[in-house]
Write an enzyme that holds these catalytic residues in place. Structure first.
Site, short mmCIF file in Angstrom:
data_model
loop_
_atom_site.label_atom_id
_atom_site.label_comp_id
_atom_site.label_asym_id
_atom_site.label_seq_id
_atom_site.Cartn_x
_atom_site.Cartn_y
_atom_site.Cartn_z
N HIS A 134 0.84 -1.21 0.00
CA HIS A 134 0.00 0.00 0.00
C HIS A 134 0.87 1.26 0.00
CE1 HIS A 134 -3.37 -2.63 0.95
NE2 HIS A 134 -4.19 -1.62 0.80
N ARG A 135 1.90 1.20 0.82
CA ARG A 135 2.80 2.34 0.94
C ARG A 135 3.51 2.64 -0.39
NH1 ARG A 135 5.12 4.93 5.38
NH2 ARG A 135 3.92 3.61 6.75
#
Ligand code: SF4
Lengths: 202, 299
Positions: A37-38
């Site tokens: 996600h990051r």
């Protein structure tokens, strides 16, 4: 009757699904958690798996290598979805993912994303890692393996994957938030009852 | 007696027992889950229990740990001063964890603090955690072994109340943890409460309370009554399996207590999840053993 969806799913498929419903999933799901996600949201890297109309699973599995480039799912269970809350709204918008599977509820921002882009969040009952692994027919691909086993994107072909309890629907209903209000009210009532009986210090 | 052979045999037994209870829940937990599942009325809650039972069956059949989080291994030992391997025990426990980690296999759950790397063996500085109570004039070892998962460890909390807060304060402290963190700790929970003087005495008691058999009661009638009251009250909140809501919330509430300083009430809460993987094994002086937690266990 089992409600079974098949990826890719459309807006239409999700229209009549409500928080609290139980569904199952055929097709594909890809494990996707914190660092993935990051990378997408903070570092602007493109997700190496196309999840438009598809499903992601907040999970870190135990995978066994059976052959060169061939892996088997040994055990896979959901991890706390709330950790991805910070990214999920943007993630939905950028990837077009339709079904997010994890553990526990998610917050306001995810609800907003789910309503705007017609997506849902579901919970796979945790602690059932062997069952979930047996519902994975095959690991078709692995991406971002540099992240290590738990964080790698494992693209799984799945058969009647579930039960998945819908926690956020496309109408903005949030099962866990709704429950929390009820739980807290009942807790206050119980507190008043119990303290009458435990006045041991006189 | 060949000591090194005995050490090896006992290490193997403990390792195989850890592997075993990582896939098979103890008898008391199994029957409690059965009982709770029968009380549920909503399809969602019923289905969640069915899923759990199916998972446990598959774990046994496929010989895999039932939950992917096999926790940090903790030992709570009551060791007789005349137990023949008393001097070797810490080493035996540590080696058993190493061996179970490969055999089961267990997930790697030991991260060295400050240096922040995973040892990859489940053994690290002061881990597995081992607690000894000495039993005078006994030649036996009676040990509870527990897999402390991340999700169910998270609700743990301890604090020191002023006596003015009373047991009413203890009640609030426990209830608040249930609706905040308890929800995500995979209910139905087993709740351990420690009541003592300070944070560490209360905390240790709250964890030991989780080693007690479900349905057992504190020998003090008032404490037992409070266990029942908390159990009834938390169940009435209706967290249901996985916090989806349902008829109940907990498998039980156990309180362990110690006398306190007149100016303080130390209180702590610890939770176990539905997948409450603990085992009890008693080694006799000839190293034969009795498993009390799993009647059908064959190692
Ligand atoms: S709380 Fe227990 S059942 Fe849930 S994921 Fe953690 S170890 Fe498994």
């Amino acid at each position: 009757m089992k409600k079974i969806l098949t990826t890719p799913v459309s807006d239409e498929d999700l229209k009549d699904i409500h928080a609290g419903d139980v569904i199952y999933l055929n097709g594909h799901i890809v494990t996707c958690r914190d660092v993935a996600h990051r990378r997408l949201i903070e570092y602007g890297r493109e997700l190496p798996v196309d999840v438009r109309g598809g499903a992601i699973f907040h999970a870190g599995p135990i995978v066994r290598k059976v052959d060169e480039d061939k892996y088997e799912m040994v055990s896979v269970g959901p991890t706390t979805s709330m950790r991805m809350e910070k990214f999920e709204k943007d993630f939905i918008e950028q990837t077009g993912v339709k079904i997010i599977v994890g553990k526990g509820g998610m917050g306001e921002d995810t609800v907003e994303g789910c309503v705007k882009h017609k997506a849902i969040h579901c919970v796979f009952p945790a602690g059932n890692a062997v069952l979930a692994a047996t519902e994975v027919e095959e690991i078709e691909r692995a991406e971002w393996m540099d992240l290590g086993m738990p964080e790698t994107l494992w693209l799984c072909r799945i058969k009647e994957f579930g039960p998945l309890v819908v926690s956020i629907d496309t109408h903005g209903e949030n099962l866990f938030e709704k429950n929390k209000v009820i739980f807290n009210k009942k807790k206050d009532e119980q507190y008043e009852q119990i303290i009458e009986k435990v006045k041991f210090i006189k | 007696m060949d000591k090194s052979k005995d050490v090896q045999t006992m290490t193997d037994t403990v390792a195989r027992f850890i592997k075993y209870f990582g896939k098979v829940l103890p008898d008391d937990v199994q029957s409690k889950l059965q009982e709770l599942s029968e009380a549920e009325t909503s399809p969602m809650a019923k289905l969640t229990y069915e899923t759990m039972f199916k998972n446990q069956e598959l774990a046994r059949e496929l010989d895999r740990p039932s939950c992917q989080d096999t926790g940090v291994i903790q030992f709570f030992a009551r060791v007789g001063t005349k137990f023949p391997l008393i001097d070797e025990l810490s080493g035996i426990f540590e080696k058993a964890v190493l061996s179970a980690t490969e055999m089961a296999p267990l997930r790697h759950n030991s991260v060295q603090t400050f240096d922040e790397y995973n040892t990859g063996t489940n053994v690290g500085y002061r881990t597995p955690s081992i607690d000894f109570e000495i039993v005078p004039n006994s030649d036996e070892l009676d040990v509870d072994i527990y897999m402390a998962g991340g999700g169910c460890t998270l609700p743990g909390k301890a604090m020191v109340l002023m006596p003015g807060a009373g047991y009413e304060g203890v009640t609030k402290f426990v209830l608040d943890q249930m609706t905040s963190y308890g929800l995500n700790a995979c209910p139905p929970l087993l709740v351990g409460v420690g009541v003592a003087t300070s944070v560490e005495t209360a905390a240790m008691l709250s964890k030991k309370a989780l080693m007690r058999k479900i349905g057992s009661r504190n020998p003090n009638p008032k404490a037992a009554m409070m266990e029942e009251e908390l159990e009834r009250g938390i169940n009435a909140i209706g967290l249901g399996p996985q916090g989806f809501s349902g008829e109940n919330s907990v498998m039980g509430v156990h309180i362990e207590n110690a006398a306190r300083h007149p100016s303080t009430i130390g209180v702590a809460v610890n939770t176990g999840c539905w997948s409450h993987r603990r085992g009890n094994i008693i080694f006799h002086s000839d190293l034969s053993y009795t498993i009390t937690s799993h009647k059908e266990a064959v190692l």
